[in-house]
Scaffold this active site. Structure first.
Site, PDB file in Angstrom:
ATOM      1  N   VAL A 180       0.969  -1.322   0.331  1.00  0.00           N
ATOM      2  CA  VAL A 180      -0.117   0.238   0.146  1.00  0.00           C
ATOM      3  C   VAL A 180       0.699   1.298   0.237  1.00  0.00           C
ATOM      4  CG1 VAL A 180      -1.881   1.069   0.911  1.00  0.00           C
ATOM      5  CG2 VAL A 180      -2.102  -1.255   1.072  1.00  0.00           C
ATOM      6  N   GLY A 233     -11.101  -0.700   1.498  1.00  0.00           N
ATOM      7  CA  GLY A 233     -10.238  -0.981   0.474  1.00  0.00           C
ATOM      8  C   GLY A 233     -10.600   0.584  -0.329  1.00  0.00           C
ATOM      9  N   ILE A 287     -13.376   1.551  -1.301  1.00  0.00           N
ATOM     10  CA  ILE A 287     -14.204   1.419  -1.572  1.00  0.00           C
ATOM     11  C   ILE A 287     -14.926   3.283  -0.564  1.00  0.00           C
ATOM     12  CG2 ILE A 287     -16.665   1.585  -1.208  1.00  0.00           C
ATOM     13  CD1 ILE A 287     -15.850  -1.355  -1.675  1.00  0.00           C
ATOM     14  N   ASP A 312     -10.230  -9.940  10.657  1.00  0.00           N
ATOM     15  CA  ASP A 312     -10.495  -8.568   9.877  1.00  0.00           C
ATOM     16  C   ASP A 312     -11.712  -7.628   9.566  1.00  0.00           C
ATOM     17  OD1 ASP A 312      -8.290  -6.993   8.201  1.00  0.00           O
ATOM     18  OD2 ASP A 312     -10.453  -7.756   6.066  1.00  0.00           O
ATOM     19  N   LYS A 356     -13.611  -4.525  11.066  1.00  0.00           N
ATOM     20  CA  LYS A 356     -14.472  -3.919   9.869  1.00  0.00           C
ATOM     21  C   LYS A 356     -15.171  -3.290  10.531  1.00  0.00           C
ATOM     22  CE  LYS A 356     -10.837  -5.179   6.294  1.00  0.00           C
ATOM     23  NZ  LYS A 356     -10.666  -6.134   4.590  1.00  0.00           N
TER      24      LYS A 356
HETATM   25  N1  HSE Z   1      -6.244  -9.341   3.846  1.00  0.00           N
HETATM   26  C1  HSE Z   1      -7.773  -7.821   3.641  1.00  0.00           C
HETATM   27  C2  HSE Z   1      -9.108  -8.777   2.836  1.00  0.00           C
HETATM   28  C3  HSE Z   1      -6.929  -6.889   2.831  1.00  0.00           C
HETATM   29  O1  HSE Z   1      -8.754  -9.807   2.617  1.00  0.00           O
HETATM   30  O2  HSE Z   1      -9.640  -8.060   1.944  1.00  0.00           O
HETATM   31  C4  HSE Z   1      -8.010  -5.584   3.204  1.00  0.00           C
HETATM   32  O3  HSE Z   1      -8.568  -5.492   4.802  1.00  0.00           O
END
Ligand code: HSE
Length: 437
Positions: free
Chosen positions: A14, A134, A136, A201, A205
């Site tokens: 990134v 990401g 969006i 993950d 979010k």
């Molecule tokens: N590991 C995350 C995904 C990357 O697969 O969406 C972005 O946060």
């Protein structure tokens, strides 16, 4: 006009993307921001890589702490990840009066309350558009675009790795392990892929989105998390036969009893747009009382899509940094003094419909025994299919879809069903969401 000076921590995927896009689009970005935005220093342990990516266009160092105290730096971009050194660097940057842009959802979901409070006290901004979905602009949409609405719920495919795995398993009939390796090769997965697969993950979010949607503190520890590692390919197949797709959804819902915050594999009707989001793409569906449903779709990972979000935050900071901190957009959409501590619902109290798969003896009365148990828990059945036993087998798969019930009721029914002699093994239980109004 005097440029905004940026210190970049981490020049991996990134970071490299951010460097490239800022350089490539510098003219248009300057026209939008009102002044140039320039990276003046990059910190990375890998100095060779930093040298290669920056091509001598700025200073490089392997000492990230020197960047957060660098008097030349106005904004620090944190792209190191994790909660250890990244937290220290962010807190020091704030203490030194620097604005911060970060893609670090793990850090904000677990320490966000402390970080936002410190930033508020110091009068600096924290940009975190890149932390959720990401490229969006979902933070912007929920925090600003939908600000007239009472947001009712958010449901998102917010982990590209798991969506890629589920898509490939369904499309090509590949095994979970094969597809995971491919996702890692393509660079979608987190450094620790269990964060992707086990739903952590996505939970980071949806925790952030829930705070923005409902004006509640960040509460990752209250999220219910179930990943896809124990999902069986046969359920993907049966779901499809019933007109559903299985997606790993992050869900945040306001109910009269409290807030639901959960991540789990979910059956959704195949006819919904979001059910057709395939591969590593992300999509977030937001239901507001005034606007109705809105859907946001795009790349949730990758160098330039994530850089797009990082740079959008840089532009916002550049436009707003001279404004009185009181007049800026609040970090979590609601004014800090107007946040509320709504109760968070435990999973046992959550209401959902369910998909059940059972292995049953092909005998008279089996279905009657099972439906009686469900009826005793006031669970209404929506659909049932029984697959013919394979040749030489005496047991069959029975698939049932239920109407809405509380999780504790379905769990009580499942315990009784599993105790029946005619039922073999465990009952597979998956949640279903209509995602209509
Ligand atoms: N590991 C995350 C995904 C990357 O697969 O969406 C972005 O946060």
């Amino acid at each position: 006009m005097k440029p905004i000076n940026v210190g970049l921590l981490g020049i991996g995927t990134v970071g490299g993307g951010t460097f490239t896009v800022l350089q490539r689009n510098c003219e248009e970005i300057t026209r939008r921001a009102g002044r140039p935005i320039q990276i003046v220093v990059v910190a990375d342990k890998n100095l060779e890589l930093a040298k290669l990516v920056t091509g001598g266009a700025c200073r490089i160092t392997d000492d990230a702490f020197s960047v957060v105290s660098d008097p030349e730096v106005d904004v620090v971009i944190e792209l190191i990840g994790g909660y250890g050194v990244a937290k220290e660097l962010v807190m020091q940057a704030i203490a030194n009066g620097k604005h911060v842009v970060t893609a670090n959802k793990a850090l904000l979901a677990t320490h966000g309350n402390e970080i936002f409070k410190a930033a508020q006290d110091k009068g600096v901004m924290i940009g975190f558009e890149a932390a959720v979905a990401g490229g969006i602009p979902i933070i912007k949409a929920v925090r600003e675009g939908l600000t007239a609405n009472r947001i009712e719920w958010i449901a998102g495919i917010i982990n590209g790795t798991t969506n890629f795995i589920l898509s490939e398993m369904r499309d090509k009939g590949l095994s979970f392990d094969t597809v995971l390796k491919e996702a890692q090769r393509l660079g979608y997965a987190e450094a620790d892929p269990t964060f992707d697969i086990e739903g952590v993950d996505a939970a980071h979010k949806i925790t952030l989105l829930a705070s923005l949607a409902f004006g509640i503190p960040v509460q990752f520890d209250k999220a219910y998390i179930e990943g896809i590692s124990s999902l069986d390919a046969v359920d993907i197949k049966y779901a499809e036969q019933l007109g559903y797709r299985i997606k790993l959804l992050g869900i945040a819902r306001r109910t009269p009893e409290g807030i639901e915050l959960r991540v789990h594999p979910t059956l959704i009707p195949a006819k919904r747009l979001i059910a057709n989001v395939e591969g590593a793409m992300n999509a977030v569906l937001v239901q507001g009382d005034a606007v109705g449903a809105t859907l946001y779709y795009g790349k949730g990972a990758g160098a330039e899509p994530t850089a797009s979000a990082v740079i959008a935050d840089l532009v916002d900071i550049t436009r707003m940094h001279t404004a009185d901190p009181e007049n800026r957009v609040p970090h979590l959409a609601f004014q800090p003094g107007a946040m509320v501590d709504l109760p968070m619902l435990p999973m046992s109290e959550v209401t959902s419909s369910y998909y059940l798969r059972l292995r049953v003896a092909d005998k008279t009365g089996v279905l009657a025994d099972i439906t009686r148990i469900l009826a005793d828990q006031l669970i209404s059945i929506d659909a049932v299919i029984q697959k013919e036993p394979a040749d030489n087998e005496t047991e069959a798969d029975l698939i049932m879809l239920t109407h809405q019930t509380r999780e504790k009721c379905i769990d009580a029914a499942i315990a009784k069903i599993e105790a029946l002699n005619v039922v073999t093994g465990r009952v597979t239980r998956l949640r279903m969401e209509e995602l209509g109004k």
